[in-house]
Write a protein that holds these residues in place. Structure first.
Motif, PDB file in Angstrom:
ATOM      1  N   MET A  48       0.846  -1.166   0.000  1.00 53.57           N
ATOM      2  CA  MET A  48       0.000   0.000   0.000  1.00 53.57           C
ATOM      3  C   MET A  48       0.899   1.239   0.000  1.00 53.57           C
ATOM      4  SD  MET A  48      -2.977   1.144   2.679  1.00 53.57           S
ATOM      5  CE  MET A  48      -2.225   0.386   4.060  1.00 53.57           C
ATOM      6  N   MET A  49       0.487   2.232  -0.786  1.00 59.95           N
ATOM      7  CA  MET A  49       1.194   3.515  -0.828  1.00 59.95           C
ATOM      8  C   MET A  49       0.176   4.608  -0.523  1.00 59.95           C
ATOM      9  SD  MET A  49       3.677   3.117  -4.163  1.00 59.95           S
ATOM     10  CE  MET A  49       2.328   3.054  -5.318  1.00 59.95           C
ATOM     11  N   SER A  50       0.660   5.701   0.064  1.00 58.08           N
ATOM     12  CA  SER A  50      -0.264   6.787   0.344  1.00 58.08           C
ATOM     13  C   SER A  50       0.221   8.072  -0.312  1.00 58.08           C
ATOM     14  CB  SER A  50      -0.428   6.989   1.853  1.00 58.08           C
ATOM     15  OG  SER A  50       0.797   7.341   2.448  1.00 58.08           O
ATOM     16  N   PHE A  51      -0.724   8.960  -0.580  1.00 57.36           N
ATOM     17  CA  PHE A  51      -0.447  10.248  -1.192  1.00 57.36           C
ATOM     18  C   PHE A  51      -1.092  11.311  -0.318  1.00 57.36           C
ATOM     19  CE2 PHE A  51      -2.129  13.774  -3.642  1.00 57.36           C
ATOM     20  CZ  PHE A  51      -1.011  14.227  -4.308  1.00 57.36           C
ATOM     21  N   GLU A  52      -0.336  12.349  -0.001  1.00 54.26           N
ATOM     22  CA  GLU A  52      -0.880  13.474   0.747  1.00 54.26           C
ATOM     23  C   GLU A  52      -0.456  14.767   0.073  1.00 54.26           C
ATOM     24  OE1 GLU A  52      -1.082  15.449   5.192  1.00 54.26           O
ATOM     25  OE2 GLU A  52      -0.037  13.555   4.910  1.00 54.26           O
ATOM     26  N   CYS A  53      -1.429  15.575  -0.303  1.00 60.78           N
ATOM     27  CA  CYS A  53      -1.186  16.855  -0.950  1.00 60.78           C
ATOM     28  C   CYS A  53      -0.860  17.909   0.106  1.00 60.78           C
ATOM     29  CB  CYS A  53      -2.437  17.262  -1.738  1.00 60.78           C
ATOM     30  SG  CYS A  53      -2.254  18.838  -2.613  1.00 60.78           S
ATOM     31  N   GLU A  54      -0.295  19.002  -0.334  1.00 62.15           N
ATOM     32  CA  GLU A  54      -0.004  20.131   0.540  1.00 62.15           C
ATOM     33  C   GLU A  54      -1.262  20.648   1.243  1.00 62.15           C
ATOM     34  OE1 GLU A  54       2.984  21.605   1.281  1.00 62.15           O
ATOM     35  OE2 GLU A  54       3.957  20.015   0.135  1.00 62.15           O
ATOM     36  N   CYS A  55      -2.431  20.491   0.601  1.00 59.80           N
ATOM     37  CA  CYS A  55      -3.688  20.994   1.167  1.00 59.80           C
ATOM     38  C   CYS A  55      -4.267  20.068   2.233  1.00 59.80           C
ATOM     39  CB  CYS A  55      -4.720  21.234   0.072  1.00 59.80           C
ATOM     40  SG  CYS A  55      -5.464  19.725  -0.603  1.00 59.80           S
ATOM     41  N   GLY A  56      -3.685  18.884   2.410  1.00 57.87           N
ATOM     42  CA  GLY A  56      -4.168  17.932   3.397  1.00 57.87           C
ATOM     43  C   GLY A  56      -4.967  16.781   2.822  1.00 57.87           C
ATOM     44  N   PHE A  90      -3.568   1.036  -3.402  1.00 58.32           N
ATOM     45  CA  PHE A  90      -3.412  -0.290  -2.829  1.00 58.32           C
ATOM     46  C   PHE A  90      -3.176  -1.331  -3.913  1.00 58.32           C
ATOM     47  CE2 PHE A  90      -7.863   0.395  -3.645  1.00 58.32           C
ATOM     48  CZ  PHE A  90      -8.296  -0.787  -4.198  1.00 58.32           C
ATOM     49  N   ALA A  91      -2.505  -2.409  -3.515  1.00 55.78           N
ATOM     50  CA  ALA A  91      -2.200  -3.505  -4.437  1.00 55.78           C
ATOM     51  C   ALA A  91      -3.455  -4.318  -4.705  1.00 55.78           C
ATOM     52  CB  ALA A  91      -1.115  -4.389  -3.842  1.00 55.78           C
ATOM     53  N   THR A  92      -3.652  -4.706  -5.962  1.00 60.38           N
ATOM     54  CA  THR A  92      -4.848  -5.447  -6.349  1.00 60.38           C
ATOM     55  C   THR A  92      -4.668  -6.960  -6.264  1.00 60.38           C
ATOM     56  OG1 THR A  92      -4.194  -5.567  -8.673  1.00 60.38           O
ATOM     57  CG2 THR A  92      -5.499  -3.644  -7.991  1.00 60.38           C
ATOM     58  N   GLY A  93      -3.430  -7.421  -6.229  1.00 61.20           N
ATOM     59  CA  GLY A  93      -3.162  -8.862  -6.249  1.00 61.20           C
ATOM     60  C   GLY A  93      -2.905  -9.377  -7.655  1.00 61.20           C
ATOM     61  N   ASP A  94      -3.261  -8.590  -8.669  1.00 63.92           N
ATOM     62  CA  ASP A  94      -3.010  -8.963 -10.057  1.00 63.92           C
ATOM     63  C   ASP A  94      -1.610  -8.533 -10.462  1.00 63.92           C
ATOM     64  OD1 ASP A  94      -5.613  -9.943 -10.352  1.00 63.92           O
ATOM     65  OD2 ASP A  94      -6.360  -7.953 -10.908  1.00 63.92           O
ATOM     66  N   ARG A  95      -0.979  -9.313 -11.291  1.00 66.78           N
ATOM     67  CA  ARG A  95       0.387  -9.020 -11.728  1.00 66.78           C
ATOM     68  C   ARG A  95       0.480  -9.045 -13.244  1.00 66.78           C
ATOM     69  NH1 ARG A  95       3.989  -9.219  -7.511  1.00 66.78           N
ATOM     70  NH2 ARG A  95       3.159 -10.115  -5.603  1.00 66.78           N
ATOM     71  N   ASP A  96       1.455  -8.275 -13.776  1.00 64.64           N
ATOM     72  CA  ASP A  96       1.687  -8.299 -15.221  1.00 64.64           C
ATOM     73  C   ASP A  96       2.658  -9.424 -15.559  1.00 64.64           C
ATOM     74  OD1 ASP A  96       4.272  -7.375 -14.605  1.00 64.64           O
ATOM     75  OD2 ASP A  96       3.990  -5.424 -15.549  1.00 64.64           O
ATOM     76  N   GLU A  97       3.029  -9.519 -16.826  1.00 69.88           N
ATOM     77  CA  GLU A  97       3.901 -10.618 -17.275  1.00 69.88           C
ATOM     78  C   GLU A  97       5.304 -10.574 -16.680  1.00 69.88           C
ATOM     79  OE1 GLU A  97       4.085  -7.224 -20.178  1.00 69.88           O
ATOM     80  OE2 GLU A  97       2.450  -8.362 -19.331  1.00 69.88           O
ATOM     81  N   ILE A 146      -6.227   3.324  -7.113  1.00 67.76           N
ATOM     82  CA  ILE A 146      -6.443   4.433  -6.198  1.00 67.76           C
ATOM     83  C   ILE A 146      -7.679   4.134  -5.368  1.00 67.76           C
ATOM     84  CG2 ILE A 146      -6.938   6.895  -6.034  1.00 67.76           C
ATOM     85  CD1 ILE A 146      -5.457   7.267  -8.658  1.00 67.76           C
ATOM     86  N   GLU A 147      -7.561   4.338  -4.053  1.00 72.77           N
ATOM     87  CA  GLU A 147      -8.666   4.063  -3.136  1.00 72.77           C
ATOM     88  C   GLU A 147      -9.920   4.861  -3.501  1.00 72.77           C
ATOM     89  OE1 GLU A 147      -9.129   4.193   1.643  1.00 72.77           O
ATOM     90  OE2 GLU A 147      -8.281   5.955   0.692  1.00 72.77           O
ATOM     91  N   ASP A 148      -9.769   6.140  -3.695  1.00 71.90           N
ATOM     92  CA  ASP A 148     -10.899   7.014  -4.032  1.00 71.90           C
ATOM     93  C   ASP A 148     -10.451   7.876  -5.201  1.00 71.90           C
ATOM     94  OD1 ASP A 148     -12.917   8.856  -4.259  1.00 71.90           O
ATOM     95  OD2 ASP A 148     -12.959   9.377  -2.153  1.00 71.90           O
ATOM     96  N   ASP A 149     -10.837   7.499  -6.423  1.00 71.31           N
ATOM     97  CA  ASP A 149     -10.308   8.182  -7.601  1.00 71.31           C
ATOM     98  C   ASP A 149     -10.875   9.580  -7.806  1.00 71.31           C
ATOM     99  OD1 ASP A 149     -12.809   7.432  -8.450  1.00 71.31           O
ATOM    100  OD2 ASP A 149     -12.111   6.237 -10.135  1.00 71.31           O
ATOM    101  N   GLU A 150     -11.775  10.027  -6.926  1.00 65.99           N
ATOM    102  CA  GLU A 150     -12.248  11.407  -7.015  1.00 65.99           C
ATOM    103  C   GLU A 150     -11.304  12.376  -6.307  1.00 65.99           C
ATOM    104  OE1 GLU A 150     -16.292  11.690  -5.800  1.00 65.99           O
ATOM    105  OE2 GLU A 150     -16.966  10.213  -7.249  1.00 65.99           O
TER     106      GLU A 150
END
Length: 61
Positions: free
Chosen positions: A1-9, A15-22, A30-34
């Motif tokens: 899991m990775m998190s993103f925090e903007c300057e505005c708060g 989060f990882a989906t469990g699916d992998r590429d070749e 993204i947890e909440d794409d809005e």
């Protein structure tokens, strides 16, 4: 899991989906794409906060 925090708060989590590429790399979603949008360019990825509009650039290494 990775998190993103903007300057505005604005916080959102990628989060990882469990699916992998070749190559064995795991996909993330993204947890909440809005809260955060991203644009993939030729040499970078742009992350834009949906609350304040601030944009971050992650350049390809």
């Amino acid at each position: 899991m990775m998190s993103f925090e903007c300057e505005c708060g604005n916080k959102t989590i990628l989060f990882a989906t469990g699916d992998r590429d070749e190559h064995g790399r795991e996909f993330v979603e993204i947890e909440d794409d809005e809260r955060l949008t991203f644009t993939i360019g030729e040499d970078s990825v742009l992350f834009r906060c949906s609350f304040c509009g601030y944009t971050y650039r992650l350049q390809q290494i």
